[in-house]
Enzyme design. Structure first.
Site, PDB file in Angstrom:
ATOM      1  N   ASN A  77       0.825  -1.208   0.000  1.00 34.63           N
ATOM      2  CA  ASN A  77       0.000   0.000   0.000  1.00 34.63           C
ATOM      3  C   ASN A  77       0.850   1.245   0.000  1.00 34.63           C
ATOM      4  O   ASN A  77       1.978   1.261   0.483  1.00 34.63           O
ATOM      5  CB  ASN A  77      -0.937   0.005   1.215  1.00 34.63           C
ATOM      6  N   ASN A 136       4.115   5.663  15.760  1.00 36.20           N
ATOM      7  CA  ASN A 136       4.310   5.085  14.431  1.00 36.20           C
ATOM      8  C   ASN A 136       5.652   5.536  13.877  1.00 36.20           C
ATOM      9  O   ASN A 136       5.776   6.605  13.308  1.00 36.20           O
ATOM     10  CB  ASN A 136       3.145   5.503  13.519  1.00 36.20           C
ATOM     11  N   PHE A 137       6.661   4.701  14.070  1.00 33.97           N
ATOM     12  CA  PHE A 137       7.986   4.946  13.512  1.00 33.97           C
ATOM     13  C   PHE A 137       8.214   4.013  12.342  1.00 33.97           C
ATOM     14  O   PHE A 137       9.333   3.595  12.071  1.00 33.97           O
ATOM     15  CB  PHE A 137       9.079   4.687  14.565  1.00 33.97           C
ATOM     16  N   CYS A 139       6.002   3.825   9.086  1.00 33.89           N
ATOM     17  CA  CYS A 139       5.443   3.993   7.752  1.00 33.89           C
ATOM     18  C   CYS A 139       6.565   4.235   6.738  1.00 33.89           C
ATOM     19  O   CYS A 139       7.335   5.185   6.875  1.00 33.89           O
ATOM     20  CB  CYS A 139       4.460   5.159   7.751  1.00 33.89           C
ATOM     21  N   CYS A 347       0.346 -41.054  -1.017  1.00 39.39           N
ATOM     22  CA  CYS A 347       1.019 -40.529  -2.207  1.00 39.39           C
ATOM     23  C   CYS A 347       0.115 -40.616  -3.438  1.00 39.39           C
ATOM     24  O   CYS A 347      -0.528 -41.628  -3.681  1.00 39.39           O
ATOM     25  CB  CYS A 347       2.300 -41.324  -2.449  1.00 39.39           C
ATOM     26  N   CYS A 353       8.192 -34.376  -5.535  1.00 34.19           N
ATOM     27  CA  CYS A 353       9.320 -34.634  -4.628  1.00 34.19           C
ATOM     28  C   CYS A 353      10.524 -35.103  -5.437  1.00 34.19           C
ATOM     29  O   CYS A 353      11.663 -34.715  -5.167  1.00 34.19           O
ATOM     30  CB  CYS A 353       8.938 -35.676  -3.586  1.00 34.19           C
ATOM     31  N   CYS A 390       5.599 -31.371  -1.509  1.00 32.70           N
ATOM     32  CA  CYS A 390       4.544 -32.378  -1.696  1.00 32.70           C
ATOM     33  C   CYS A 390       3.175 -31.732  -1.518  1.00 32.70           C
ATOM     34  O   CYS A 390       2.943 -31.034  -0.528  1.00 32.70           O
ATOM     35  CB  CYS A 390       4.724 -33.517  -0.698  1.00 32.70           C
TER      36      CYS A 390
END
Ligand SMILES: Cc1cc2nc3c(=O)[nH]c(=O)nc-3n(C[C@H](O)[C@H](O)[C@H](O)COP(=O)(O)OP(=O)(O)OC[C@H]3O[C@@H](n4cnc5c(N)ncnc54)[C@H](O)[C@@H]3O)c2cc1C
Ligand SMILES: Cc1cc2nc3c(=O)[nH]c(=O)nc-3n(C[C@H](O)[C@H](O)[C@H](O)COP(=O)(O)O)c2cc1C
Ligand code: SF4
Ligand code: SF4
Ligand code: SF4
Lengths: 434, 443
Positions: A77, A136-137, A139, A347, A353, A390
């Site tokens: 964002n 808020n450190f 953004c 399996c 695999c 798998c």
């Protein structure tokens, strides 16, 4: 149903699930509906200074990464902090807190790195009845260019300084939100602690470009032919966040510092994992943005069922439970030997695999004419790649070799005692055990 | 000795034992853990999900599927059972292709809905197999309610009332509880004694007493119940069967489909259940299809289902019709029976083809038959009942009838489809209304 009551640095909430500071907590309408849906607390969308608010772009602000079936795995964002006037936010916060006294309401704040700016806003926030503040450190876009957000979060001295101001000018508990866009998360975490922070929360979003439009040759999300890096979040960032949380939890300098875990929490299990690695509670953004507020119901039922199964009566019993088991590579037991094993009943003979092991690992899977796949113990180094690729859960498992048995790959007997790299004969710096 | 499918007449043991077992086993085998996770992953967790709206019991489908996806199937089971205490049976017998799965947005997107029914079964089976009952009773209220009929409506109502703290007595005419879950639903939808196992599990709530072989109108009267209890819930389903009204209906070999099905459901050995070589089933609903399919599975050579209108008007869903066709049942439409021929026992049935307006065409059809099953609808039986509407007990919101203190729900009550899941919903909702009335909180 187990009791999920949470007490994080003295802030009580009916469960440890908070909404992170972001669009889900942008306004009264959202927060009321979130509380009705069952969220334990919210960190209000980050407040800025008094005066004209910031403006957001008017085109796309999100980009996404998908898994199969268009399942959203990562979100990016370029949104800024709240674009609504401070007074409006404060008034709404006060009204919500009054009507939901049992829920946690935290104010996220980002103002310029000047003492006066912090001193000015804190009394207004206190007046709303908020239970605490989050700095808020973190953004990574837009605000950083203005000397705020991650621009502060990347300089430990600034973190310490601002935290100290806040502790000086308010009685509210102070949570410092950390940015992951740094080399070592311990530096900002230690700085927060030195500044007197009551807790840290992490992670904020990670610098990112989600994709490039190959006709217009511009990054996404694109605004009029141009793009900029944004902040990455969602399930894809969980491993990065988990590691950072664990590092802070096991670092002696910060070991006692409460942590609010953020980053990709989508299910009850993610939340429990964060808590086991040291988080006292969790914050959620992308999962709510993808599926709506209702997902908290699954988090609540899932966590309480898990706690009932384990016989835990309080969420605190999960917190830090896995921290003692997070260690350095050189402490891992080199005498622990496992082998991959394929359950032939499960399996489906897809051969993934085989491709993985044959082409990129240790040629330790055999394929027969009739597409039976089996592990060659003589070659298997137990790397786990086949398990990871798998498509059938639990089809390939890692089986531990009993001490005393012979590893057909090395011809050596599996030793019962613990032995790590520090004492290994191949280690030039090895010291013989005393 | 194993009889041949060609042997004429009504005989037992047409097939060998292994074939019977294979024929009457689970229609949809349960999902394994891997299948369940893959199926659950397809759910979009829709907002205000259309599948919930389409479920008569309003199960929170996206939530329970997410709970499966996140490895908590027991939490999923609780989500289901808190809305629908017979979520296990409904997962097996609901026409999901007309309910939740038809509404699923992935039906619209890809023509392949999320496997809601099978996921529901996965969640509830896990919990019920361990015998865990996740609900507890509220403090005793001192009130007592009588319920007539231990079918899905009666039991759902009883469970909810017991949960709310009331004492419940359930009276049923039959020797076993479950209603049509036990005596009606096709064997391959609920094999291995699931119906009784579910009732046993449901009764673990406590506070419910079953009284078997007690029929209202024979052993007890509605008046007595009204006098002895604080409330009465009528849930006796539809005990009567419509007659064909043709000549020869009384010949040997002409039976009610529901009786044939009940006999089949109670049989411990399918090899002992006799079936005709040439079977004709008359009707177009679920009962007709079930009788036809099971006759075929018992080894009947020719089974013909004859319906008086077109396929689109059949009550049996397209899925049920296709199921019948896939088992080798021939479906004849636009034909009405005019006579059953035979000398003592039925030999053949004569039909006249009709147009869409049910007008005779003069074209006739004769089907050889040594067994004929009538499945042209069930009717409500009993005297002194509350006011009726269209042959069923008239009910308003919450299942209230014309009599004070008497509620009704399920097949015997007006409105709703005649489905297990609607019966459960009506039973549950009536319980809430009874509770509100008894506690003086009703609006
Ligand atoms: C053959 C057949 C197949 C069906 N298949 C399906 C299906 O696949 N899916 C689906 O959703 N629905 C199906 N249905 C419909 C479903 O079974 C009914 O809608 C549902 O059982 C109705 O529940 P109820 O509780 O109202 O009545 P019932 O299940 O009929 O129960 C009524 C109970 O009341 C008792 N009773 C009757 N009279 C008296 C009395 N006078 N005194 C005391 N007790 C009495 C009966 O013994 C019975 O136990 C089927 C119905 C039939 C006949
Ligand atoms: C659109 C958007 C806006 C955000 N705005 C803020 C903000 O204003 N303040 C803040 O501290 N974090 C903000 N964040 C970061 C989130 O709070 C959170 O730390 C991050 O998204 C990681 O959590 P998640 O993986 O659950 O989304 C924002 C995230 C998104 C997606
Ligand atoms: S999510 Fe809502 S606001 Fe955003 S682009 Fe779509 S319609 Fe517009
Ligand atoms: S990846 Fe799994 S399912 Fe596919 S062949 Fe290997 S073991 Fe079998
Ligand atoms: S409609 Fe389908 S995809 Fe949507 S919530 Fe219901 S089951 Fe899931």
């Amino acid at each position: 149903m187990a009791n999920l009551q949470s007490d994080f640095i003295g802030i009580k909430s009916p469960n440890p699930f908070w909404l992170a500071s972001a669009p889900p907590t942008d306004k009264e309408y959202n927060v009321r509906r979130a509380f009705e849906a069952g969220w334990g607390g919210v960190v209000w969308k980050t407040l800025g200074m008094e005066g004209p608010p910031v403006v957001n772009v008017n085109g796309p602000r999100y980009g996404a990464i998908y898994g199969a079936d268009r399942r959203l795995l990562g979100l990016n964002n370029i949104e800024l902090i709240t674009d609504r006037p401070l007074e409006v936010n404060l008034r709404e916060m006060k009204a919500v807190k009054r009507d939901y006294p049992d829920r946690a309401l935290i104010a996220s704040i980002m103002v310029p790195c000047e003492e006066e700016a912090w001193k000015a806003i804190l009394p207004h926030v206190e007046d709303t009845g908020a239970d605490g503040i989050e700095l808020n450190f973190g953004c990574p876009h837009g605000m950083a260019e203005r000397g705020m957000g991650s621009a502060v979060g990347q300089v430990p001295e600034y973190i310490e300084m601002v935290t100290r101001w806040c502790k000086m000018y308010t009685r509210m508990p102070v949570i410092v939100k950390l940015t992951p866009n740094i080399t070592n998360v311990l530096y900002p975490a230690e700085a927060a602690k030195r500044g007197g922070a009551d807790a840290v929360s992490l992670i904020n979003t990670i610098n990112s470009i989600t994709s490039v439009d190959l006709d217009l040759f511009a990054p996404e999300p694109m605004i009029d032919g141009k793009g900029t890096h944004g902040g990455y979040c969602g399930p894809a960032v969980k491993p990065i966040a988990l590691n950072m949380v664990a590092e802070i939890a096991r670092n002696p300098e910060t070991a006692g510092l409460p942590i609010s875990g953020i980053g990709g929490v989508t299910t009850w299990r993610d939340a429990a994992e964060f808590m086991a690695l040291g988080a006292g509670n969790v914050q959620v953004c992308t999962a709510a943005m993808t599926y709506g507020f209702k997902i908290v119901q699954e988090m609540i039922s899932g966590l309480s069922e898990y706690m009932d199964d384990k016989g835990f009566t309080s969420v605190d019993q999960i917190v830090r439970r896995a921290v003692p088991n997070v260690t350095d590579w050189n402490q891992l037991n080199l005498n622990y030997v496992t082998k991959a094993k394929i359950d032939q009943d499960l399996c489906i003979s897809c051969g993934r695999c085989f491709a993985a092991c044959e082409d990129t690992s240790h040629q330790a899977i055999a394929m027969s004419e009739d597409r039976t796949f089996s592990v060659i113990d003589e070659e298997c180094v137990a790397c786990n790649l086949c398990v990871n690729v798998c498509p059938v859960e639990d089809c390939i498992t890692m089986e531990t070799m009993a001490p005393g048995s012979v590893d057909p790959r090395t011809g050596q007997t599996v030793a019962p005692e613990y032995a790590n790299w520090t004492t290994h004969p191949n280690n030039p710096a090895a010291k013989a055990a005393e | 000795m194993v009889q041949d499918t060609f042997t004429p007449g009504v005989v037992a043991g047409r097939l060998d034992q292994d074939t019977y077992e294979a024929q009457f086993s689970d229609l949809h085998p349960p999902l394994g853990a891997h299948e369940a996770l893959v199926a659950a992953d397809r759910c979009y967790f829709c907002h205000d999900a259309p599948c919930i709206t389409a479920c008569p019991t309003d199960i929170d489908i996206p939530l329970f599927i997410r709970q499966i996806a996140t490895g908590t199937p027991d939490a999923a089971a609780k989500t289901i059972l808190s809305q629908n205490i017979m979520g296990g049976m409904c997962a097996r017998v609901c026409p999901t292709e007309q309910l939740c799965e038809q509404a699923c947005v992935r039906e619209a997107a890809e023509g392949k809905p999320v496997l809601i029914g099978q996921l529901q079964r996965y969640a509830t089976d896990n919990l019920q197999a361990r015998g865990e009952h996740p609900f507890t009773r509220a403090e005793a209220t001192g009130k007592a309610v009588a319920i007539v009929g231990a079918g899905p409506a009666g039991l759902a109502c009883g469970h909810r009332l017991a949960m709310l703290g009331h004492r419940v007595d359930v009276y049923d005419a039959r020797p076993k509880p479950g209603g049509l879950n036990e005596y009606g639903i096709a064997t391959y939808k609920t094999p291995d004694g699931f119906a009784q196992a579910e009732v046993d599990w449901l009764l673990k709530i406590g506070g419910i007493t079953l009284h078997h072989n007690k029929a209202m109108g024979r052993d007890i009267t509605l008046g007595e119940l009204q006098e002895d209890y604080d409330g009465v819930f009528l849930a006796m389903g539809l005990g009567g069967v419509n007659a064909l009204g043709t000549t020869g209906e009384d010949k040997a070999g002409v039976l009610n489909a529901v009786d044939f099905i009940a006999e089949l459901r109670q049989a411990s050995d399918m090899a002992a259940v006799p079936v005709g070589r040439d079977v004709v089933v008359i009707g177009g609903g679920m009962t007709a299809v079930d009788a036809a399919v099971q006759a075929k599975l018992l080894g009947a050579l020719n089974v013909t289902l004859v319906y008086r209108r077109g396929r689109d008007r059949m009550n049996a869903s397209p899925f049920e019709q296709d199921l019948a066709a896939s088992k080798g049942v021939r479906i004849v439409t636009h034909a009405v029976p005019v006579a059953v021929h035979g000398n003592g026992a039925v030999r053949d049935v004569e039909f006249e083809y009709v147009d869409d307006a049910m007008k005779g065409t003069g074209q006739m059809l004769r089907l050889q038959a040594d067994q004929v099953f009538k499945a042209i609808g069930q009717t409500l039986e009993g005297d002194g009942l509350p006011q009726l509407d269209g042959g069923k007990i008239a009910v308003s919101q919450g299942g209230r009838t014309s009599l004070d203190g008497v509620w009704a729900g399920g097949d015997c009550a007006s409105g709703g489809d005649d489905l297990t899941v609607t019966a459960v919903a009506e039973g549950r909702d009536a319980a809430m209304d009874i509770h509100a009335t008894l506690m003086g909180t009703a609006g």
